[in-house]
Design an enzyme around this catalytic site. Structure first.
Site, PDB file in Angstrom:
ATOM      1  N   ARG A   1      44.396  34.627 -28.337  1.00 12.78           N
ATOM      2  CA  ARG A   1      43.877  33.989 -29.548  1.00 12.78           C
ATOM      3  C   ARG A   1      44.557  34.513 -30.810  1.00 12.78           C
ATOM      4  O   ARG A   1      43.898  34.961 -31.761  1.00 12.78           O
ATOM      5  CB  ARG A   1      42.358  34.122 -29.636  1.00 12.78           C
ATOM      6  CG  ARG A   1      41.651  33.372 -28.497  1.00 12.78           C
ATOM      7  CD  ARG A   1      40.152  33.264 -28.677  1.00 12.78           C
ATOM      8  NE  ARG A   1      39.533  32.628 -27.509  1.00 12.78           N
ATOM      9  CZ  ARG A   1      38.232  32.550 -27.280  1.00 12.78           C
ATOM     10  NH1 ARG A   1      37.374  33.043 -28.155  1.00 12.78           N
ATOM     11  NH2 ARG A   1      37.754  31.958 -26.201  1.00 12.78           N
TER      12      ARG A   1
ATOM     13  N   ASP B   1      25.089  32.195 -24.261  1.00 20.32           N
ATOM     14  CA  ASP B   1      26.375  32.888 -24.168  1.00 20.32           C
ATOM     15  C   ASP B   1      27.499  31.903 -24.452  1.00 20.32           C
ATOM     16  O   ASP B   1      27.978  31.216 -23.563  1.00 20.32           O
ATOM     17  CB  ASP B   1      26.537  33.495 -22.767  1.00 20.32           C
ATOM     18  CG  ASP B   1      27.778  34.366 -22.668  1.00 20.32           C
ATOM     19  OD1 ASP B   1      28.137  35.002 -23.667  1.00 20.32           O
ATOM     20  OD2 ASP B   1      28.395  34.401 -21.590  1.00 20.32           O
ATOM     21  N   ILE B   2      27.878  31.852 -25.720  1.00 23.74           N
ATOM     22  CA  ILE B   2      28.922  30.914 -26.141  1.00 23.74           C
ATOM     23  C   ILE B   2      30.019  31.777 -26.725  1.00 23.74           C
ATOM     24  O   ILE B   2      29.812  32.423 -27.735  1.00 23.74           O
ATOM     25  CB  ILE B   2      28.362  29.978 -27.226  1.00 23.74           C
ATOM     26  CG1 ILE B   2      27.163  29.261 -26.656  1.00 23.74           C
ATOM     27  CG2 ILE B   2      29.459  29.090 -27.805  1.00 23.74           C
ATOM     28  CD1 ILE B   2      26.907  27.901 -27.051  1.00 23.74           C
ATOM     29  N   GLU B   3      31.140  31.837 -26.075  1.00 22.89           N
ATOM     30  CA  GLU B   3      32.166  32.735 -26.601  1.00 22.89           C
ATOM     31  C   GLU B   3      33.356  31.934 -27.102  1.00 22.89           C
ATOM     32  O   GLU B   3      34.477  32.423 -27.146  1.00 22.89           O
ATOM     33  CB  GLU B   3      32.526  33.771 -25.526  1.00 22.89           C
ATOM     34  CG  GLU B   3      31.274  34.554 -25.092  1.00 22.89           C
ATOM     35  CD  GLU B   3      31.544  35.710 -24.148  1.00 22.89           C
ATOM     36  OE1 GLU B   3      32.693  36.177 -24.092  1.00 22.89           O
ATOM     37  OE2 GLU B   3      30.606  36.150 -23.462  1.00 22.89           O
ATOM     38  N   GLN B   4      33.093  30.694 -27.507  1.00 22.34           N
ATOM     39  CA  GLN B   4      34.180  29.799 -27.919  1.00 22.34           C
ATOM     40  C   GLN B   4      34.616  30.053 -29.355  1.00 22.34           C
ATOM     41  O   GLN B   4      33.842  30.538 -30.181  1.00 22.34           O
ATOM     42  CB  GLN B   4      33.714  28.345 -27.756  1.00 22.34           C
ATOM     43  CG  GLN B   4      33.355  27.992 -26.312  1.00 22.34           C
ATOM     44  CD  GLN B   4      32.394  26.814 -26.217  1.00 22.34           C
ATOM     45  OE1 GLN B   4      32.570  25.813 -26.887  1.00 22.34           O
ATOM     46  NE2 GLN B   4      31.378  26.956 -25.381  1.00 22.34           N
TER      47      GLN B   4
END
Ligand SMILES: *[C@@H]1O[C@H](CO)[C@@H](O)[C@H](O)[C@H]1NC(C)=O
Ligand SMILES: *[C@@H]1O[C@H](CO)[C@@H](O)[C@H](O)[C@H]1NC(C)=O
Ligand SMILES: *[C@@H]1O[C@H](CO)[C@@H](O)[C@H](O)[C@H]1NC(C)=O
Ligand SMILES: *[C@@H]1O[C@H](CO)[C@@H](O)[C@H](O)[C@H]1NC(C)=O
Length: 368
Positions: A264, A128-131
């Site tokens: 963002r 789970d990488i939401e970068q």
């Protein structure tokens, strides 16, 4: 532990020396030691459940669950129970994308996760990488490599294990996440599409909208499939939570204008709202001004209430009706399965109202 036989001291010393190699053989915590074996079978339709901790997992509908991603504290009792139901239990994988540009850091991270999974008798990992990642940056390539190398290591070290990766509702650089989606989907068992938080970046009118509108959700899958990703590599994630927005103004025809909260690069976002679990929203039904309404355009339920300071709120969420529509699409499009964020948002207290409500949410995952 048995009494030490003769030569025990030497063995103790030897096992101390071998310690780093022996982390994988911690005593099995299950009453039946065969429950520590990894799950190797696969089922046609995947139901991937996110557990965030606590003990409510005891009340999940286990006949449906194929995999539990444990995002809370490790619970050996959960692992033993899941295995007794033939369900996989997977780790949460989270790492800084900047750090894993270095192949050595990547290798060390992977090794640590594989060892942890073995020690805890788990069946894989959900990454789970939401970068934010820019297209064709060093991080972009490193992330695809991470998924590929993690999958290879897990499959080799834990037979039958599952490696999955969480992606946004659409592959179009949502929230600045410009990943190599085809490369990632190819390299792992499947991706979990987070078909929620779909108002994280709003460029049009700044008003409260559904967390996961039907058409927008489907458009996301069409985009993934158009990229060439096999539908069997896609698991649809649905929300078991909604968003509570404070309205700056609430019109008679249910338009709730909200404060401009950038995210963002977008001027307006669901960050203006507050995430609320389904069970809490359902408890607001009777005290709401509106009862539960249905938006036909977004195919989603919502309700409105006035708080103790006199401010109007609009709450958008998903219920069995909106979820079954999406699950039916998952079946028609022959996706790999469905899942939810997260399983602990329901009311497992056992009252008859709660029981019925909770059962209907589990039932909605199963396309008929
Ligand atoms: C994505 O990753 C795959 C596998 O590494 C690679 O073959 C492909 O060229 C990459 N695509 C893009 C657009 O970077
Ligand atoms: C809401 O009201 C209905 C009808 O009176 C009742 O059956 C239900 O239990 C109430 N729900 C809650 C959460 O109190
Ligand atoms: C949703 O998509 C369908 C099919 O593409 C289209 O006919 C319909 O007008 C769309 N509805 C909305 C509200 O955008
Ligand atoms: C669990 O799901 C199965 C399959 O959908 C269903 O038949 C069963 O009634 C459910 N059990 C409970 C306790 O809700």
């Amino acid at each position: 532990m048995d009494r030490l036989p003769s030569g025990g001291v030497a063995r103790l010393l030897l096992s101390a020396l071998l310690l780093p190699l022996r982390v994988g053989s911690a005593a099995c915590p299950c009453q039946d030691p065969t429950l520590c074996n990894p799950i190797t079978t696969t089922r046609d339709f995947e139901i991937l459940v996110f557990d965030v901790g606590g003990k409510t997992w005891k009340f999940y509908n286990w006949t449906q669950i194929t995999t539990v991603a444990t995002f809370g504290k490790y619970d050996p009792e959960l692992m033993c129970y899941a295995h007794s139901k033939g369900s996989r239990v997977v780790l949460k994988g989270e790492v800084s994308v900047k750090a894993i540009v270095d192949p050595a850091v990547r290798a060390a991270w992977i090794n640590q996760k594989v060892e942890l999974a073995k020690t805890q008798y788990m069946d894989g990992i959900n990454i789970d990488i939401e970068q934010e990642v820019n297209k064709f940056s060093a991080e972009y390539y490193a992330l695809t490599a991470l998924v590929k190398e993690t999958t290879e290591a897990f499959h080799k070290e834990i037979p039958g294990s599952q490696v999955t990766f969480d992606v946004a509702w659409s592959p179009e650089c949502i929230d600045g996440r410009c990943y190599n989606y085809t490369g990632i989907a190819d390299s792992c068992d499947f991706v979990f599409v987070m078909s929620y938080d779909e108002q994280s970046q709003v460029w049009s009118e700044c008003i409260a909208r559904a967390n996961a509108p039907y058409n927008q959700t489907l458009a996301g899958y069409d985009n993934y499939i158009r990229l060439g990703i096999n539908p069997k590599k896609l698991v649809m994630g649905v929300p078991w939570y909604g968003y509570d927005y404070t309205c700056l103004d609430l019109s008679k025809d249910h338009v709730c204008s909200i404060s401009k909260t950038p995210f963002r690069g977008a001027p307006c976002s669901d960050a203006a709202g507050r995430q609320v679990p389904y069970k809490k929203i359902m408890n607001q039904e009777n005290s709401s001004l509106s009862g539960i309404l249905w938006d036909e355009e977004q195919k989603a339920p919502f309700l409105e209430y006035k708080d103790s300071h006199g401010a109007f709120h609009q709450v958008w969420f998903d219920d069995p009706r909106s979820i079954s529509l999406k699950a039916a699409y998952a079946k028609d499009r022959a996706l790999r399965g469905v899942g939810m964020w997260n399983a602990d948002c329901l009311d497992y207290s056992g009252s008859s109202v709660a029981q019925e409500q909770t059962q209907a949410m589990w039932e909605a995952l199963k396309p008929n």
